[in-house]
Every structure is written in C-alpha cells, then in structure tokens.
Design a protein around this motif. Structure first.
Motif, short mmCIF file in Angstrom:
data_model
loop_
_atom_site.label_atom_id
_atom_site.label_comp_id
_atom_site.label_asym_id
_atom_site.label_seq_id
_atom_site.Cartn_x
_atom_site.Cartn_y
_atom_site.Cartn_z
N GLY A 129 -10.65 -62.34 13.95
CA GLY A 129 -10.72 -63.79 13.77
C GLY A 129 -12.12 -64.29 13.50
O GLY A 129 -12.30 -65.32 12.84
N ILE A 130 -13.14 -63.58 14.02
CA ILE A 130 -14.52 -63.96 13.74
C ILE A 130 -15.22 -62.91 12.89
O ILE A 130 -16.03 -63.25 12.02
CB ILE A 130 -15.31 -64.21 15.06
N SER A 131 -14.93 -61.62 13.10
CA SER A 131 -15.67 -60.58 12.37
C SER A 131 -15.38 -60.62 10.87
O SER A 131 -16.21 -60.18 10.07
CB SER A 131 -15.34 -59.20 12.93
N ASP A 132 -14.21 -61.16 10.47
CA ASP A 132 -13.93 -61.33 9.05
C ASP A 132 -14.79 -62.43 8.43
O ASP A 132 -14.93 -62.51 7.20
CB ASP A 132 -12.45 -61.67 8.82
N VAL A 133 -15.34 -63.28 9.29
CA VAL A 133 -16.13 -64.43 8.82
C VAL A 133 -17.62 -64.18 8.96
O VAL A 133 -18.41 -64.53 8.08
CB VAL A 133 -15.73 -65.70 9.61
N ALA A 134 -18.00 -63.56 10.08
CA ALA A 134 -19.42 -63.32 10.34
C ALA A 134 -19.59 -62.02 11.10
O ALA A 134 -18.92 -61.80 12.12
CB ALA A 134 -20.02 -64.48 11.14
#
Length: 489
Positions: free
Chosen positions: A257-262
């Motif tokens: 949920g976050i690692s795909d973004v940052a």
C-alpha cells in the motif's frame, strides 16, 4: 553517534527476527533505536517471551516493545499463554461496552506479564463494506457502535498499564483492498470525514488513547498519496481537526500500500514530515532497513528537506509511551474470554453431532499477513473431547478443490453411513467467490452436513441440518463451537 543520528534512530521500530536478541539489534539500540515490533515468529513460549522482553529492556532505558494483540483472529500471545478472547466483531455483536472493556483489560494483563509496553490495537475501522478484509477485526458496520467500543477497549487496555493504538486512521471500512497487497482508496469529502467517518478515532482520542496508527489508505478528495505520507491527512485532519497530540505510528512501510508509491527511504522521510512520529518498518525489516531509514532521515535534515525539530518532537512524544503504571497485582482471569465466546454463539437447526466420529472439511480463506499463523479451526478441540476426527483443508488455489471435497465427503459417508457427521468449516465465505458453488453443491447432495462459520456473517446456511456462528476464530471461539456440537454428549 551524533545527536542527529540518535534522533533518527529513535523514531524507528523494526521487527526483531529471532527468539533471542540478535547481534544487529544490540548495535542499533546503542544508536538510539526506538524499539521493536514483535511478531508471532519471534515467540515460542510464555517463558521465552518473558526472557526476550527482559533482555531487550535491559539493553537501554526505554526500549519500547510492541506487538499486535487485538484478541480474536489477530494475536501473538494467545498460543503461548496469553489470554484468549473473542475478537472485535464478536464484542460488537454482544454490544456491551463493559464487556469490551473487561476483555481488553484481560489482554492488557497478558501483555504486562509478557513484558510488552505497547499494543498496536484496537482496530477501530468501521466495516461498512461487507467485502472488507478487516471485517472480523472491526466492532461492526455502525459508526456509533464502533465509537463506543473503541473507547471501552482503549480504556480497558490502558487501565492494565499498556499503551493502546487506535488503527487504521482514517479507516479502512469503505475499501475491499488489503493494504498489504495494494493501496486502498476512500472517496469521501473532507466534510464527510469530519462529520461522521472519523467518529471512532474521535472517541478513542476522548478516551485518552496513547497512539494512533495511520494506514496506507488514499483519501482521493484530499490527496493523491496514501495517508501515511500525507500532510493533509496527518497534520490537517488528525492533528488539526481532531486535535490529537499523541504518538502517530505508521502501518508497516514494507506493505504494498505504501511501497508501491514510495520506497523505504522516501516513505520514512515523507511520513515524518507529514506528521507521523514512529515508523513501523515491517515484519521482515531488520538491521539493513534500519540503516537505510536512519540514513535517509539524517540526510533529509542535513539538506533541509526535514526540519530537525520535527524529529525532536517525534522523539518527545514517543518518550511518553510505556510509562503507565502496570497492573502487576491484578488477577488474570482466563474465564472471561470463554464466557464471552459462549454468549455470542448463534445456533440454527440441529448442529449436535450424532456420534463420536466426524469429517471436518475446512474451506480456507485467503490468508491475511496481519493474522500471523494460518492455523484455525475446531479439529483439535474436537479430538481433545474424544471425537475421532478426519480433516480436509482446501483453499482457492487447491488443485481441483471442488472435486477433492466431493470425493472425500462421498468416500467418508460411504464408509461410515449416510448419518455420519460431516462438518463444513468456513470463515467469511461470502468474500471468496470459489466457495459458494462448492457449498451449493454440497447442500444439494449432502444437506445433512453441519456448518460452522467462524467469520463475518454473509452467506446463509439455514438449509443445512445445523449451523453454528462464532463470529471469530480465536481459541475460545473454537471451543464454544465444539461445546455446541457436543451439547448433551
């Protein structure tokens, strides 16, 4: 070690990875590491966890130790001497805040005994979407109900001397996406969020909750990035609108949920800059990830991207955790959970087993990484009660699952007669499209089966011979189901 490096390490909470203190952990604690999030893989027994937490606390003053002990389906201590209680969904069904407060207090006593300072619970999402992967972890679909139980749970846990953490801000309830696997989205206006959506967190804050976990939900009308790294959500909504001045911890930064973004270095800096205080790095984050995140925070301060004062503020808030008086003299009552599990069970038809032999067919849901261990069910307590149990477990990716189930049930009934007991064990079957056709075919051919549903209600099994609903899969829920199946035996 510089002061800036100490401040950067102080906001980091990696996993541990071993059942004794690993070498990498000792070095990072000396650097100022805030503490650890312990997971099921770190725990082998009640004695081992007590020794581990004592050793970790002995490394330095104020090494914070946390874990996810929600009660119900998400727990770490239950298999190792911790108390067993029904989860939030069952407590919401009972809808007595005093019982919720009592259950949370018992969890708190277990945590005190194990040497844990900070419980990353309760989940106070509102499960308005019936396909929510967090449904069983939620008190229910009504925001007012969730709010009053959120407050009771926080009060009960913190009365035992353990810091609570209301999660997952601003709430997963409208989304069916598991943040471990992708970025959930919630499409509500700021006014809708303030007027009603955030009520459970408002109630937790009013109850004095020591911390709040921010999720990777993206509020599409407020920002283009997940809440974890959104100033509009953390500083604007949580700090500003709700006036919260406690610790804000991120959900695990290893999650998709976050690692795909940052990536971790960027996520760490952006989360602290947005208003988070503590960074949960994840279940598989150890020394290298600590070094990566700490270096990124130091570099961000040095190049002016992140104010050093923001790190100081975060460290000051974290210093408040783990300072509550511990309820060390209170008597731990393991009967509380068993009583609540019995009270919440629903029975339809005639589920009582006819004999002392049963085939248990378990339809496994998609495993949640939050849950920890994948084991659940009624086979072992049935065996402990003297029933001769055969088992079959199938999942969505089991080769020829439907054929396997039909063949096994047919073989069993041919061997032991048409009145032999077959128990179909399900958990939130409505969330898994492959399960409904299997169950329909079993109903058409073998309506004498008994169904035990240990998940969120969705499907109706009233046409089977008997049907038991436990509203959770904790140990006491399984025992309550078995007691029902063996009633009068």
């Amino acid at each position: 070690m510089t002061e800036l490096s100490r401040l950067a390490h102080g906001v980091l909470f990696p996993a541990l990875g071993r059942r004794t203190v690993p070498r990498w952990a000792r070095a990072r604690v000396e650097e100022g590491l805030g503490g650890f999030v312990l997971f099921g893989k770190d725990i082998a027994s009640a004695e081992q966890i007590r020794q581990l937490t004592a050793d970790l606390h002995g490394l330095r003053d104020h090494v914070l130790l946390s874990l996810d002990e929600e009660g119900g389906d998400v727990n770490r201590l239950e298999p190792h001497g911790g108390t067993s209680v029904p989860g939030n969904h069952a407590l919401g069904r009972l809808d007595d805040p005093e019982l919720t407060r009592e259950a949370a207090y018992q969890i708190g006593l277990s945590l005190v005994a194990a040497g844990i300072d900070w419980d990353l619970a309760p989940a106070v999402d509102t499960a308005v979407n019936p396909l929510s992967p967090n449904g069983i972890r939620c008190f229910g679909a009504d925001r007012a109900l969730v709010a009053r139980h959120a407050a009771a749970w926080v009060e009960g846990l913190q009365a035992a001397g353990v810091s609570a953490c209301a999660k997952h801000f601003p709430g997963h309830g409208l989304s069916s996406t598991d943040a471990h696997l992708g970025t959930p989205t919630v499409d509500l206006s700021r006014q809708e969020l303030v007027d009603h959506y955030l009520d459970p967190f408002r109630a937790a804050i009013a109850a004095g909750v020591d911390s709040i976990m921010v999720s990777h939900v993206r509020l599409t009308q407020l920002d283009t990035v997940p809440a974890t790294i959104s100033p509009a959500v953390l500083t604007g909504l949580l700090r500003g609108e709700l006036g919260y001045d406690g610790v804000v911890i991120t959900d695990a930064l290893e999650m998709r949920g976050i690692s795909d973004v940052a990536a971790l270095p960027q996520a760490a800096v952006r989360a602290i800059a947005a208003g988070a205080d503590a960074l949960c790095l994840g279940a598989w984050a150890f020394g290298d990830d600590v070094d990566t995140a700490a270096a990124a925070l130091v570099a961000a301060v040095e190049d002016g991207t992140l104010p050093e004062e923001r790190l100081r503020e975060a460290n000051a808030r974290i210093a408040r955790l783990g300072t509550r008086p511990r309820a060390t003299g209170a008597a731990h009552d393991d009967t509380v959970g068993a009583r609540l599990a019995r009270d919440v069970v629903e029975v339809h038809g005639d589920p009582v087993l006819r004999g002392k032999r049963a085939l248990v067919v378990r339809l496994d849901p998609t495993h949640s990484p939050a849950q920890g261990g994948a084991s659940w069910g009624i086979a072992e307590p049935l065996r402990a009660a003297g029933v001769e149990v055969e088992t079959l477990a199938v999942a969505g990716d089991t080769y020829n699952a439907e054929g396997v189930i039909k063949a096994e049930v047919g073989l069993y009934l041919d061997e032991f007669g048409p009145d032999a007991d077959v128990v179909l064990l399900v958990r939130s079957s409505h969330r898994f499209p492959w399960q409904r056709p299997v169950l329909d075919e079993l109903l058409a051919k073998y309506p004498g089966c008994v169904v035990v549903d240990m998940g969120v209600p969705g499907d109706d099994f009233g046409q089977f011979r008997g049907w038991v609903r436990t509203f959770g899969a904790s140990r006491v829920c399984a025992q309550a189901a078995v007691d029902t199946l063996l009633a009068g035996a």
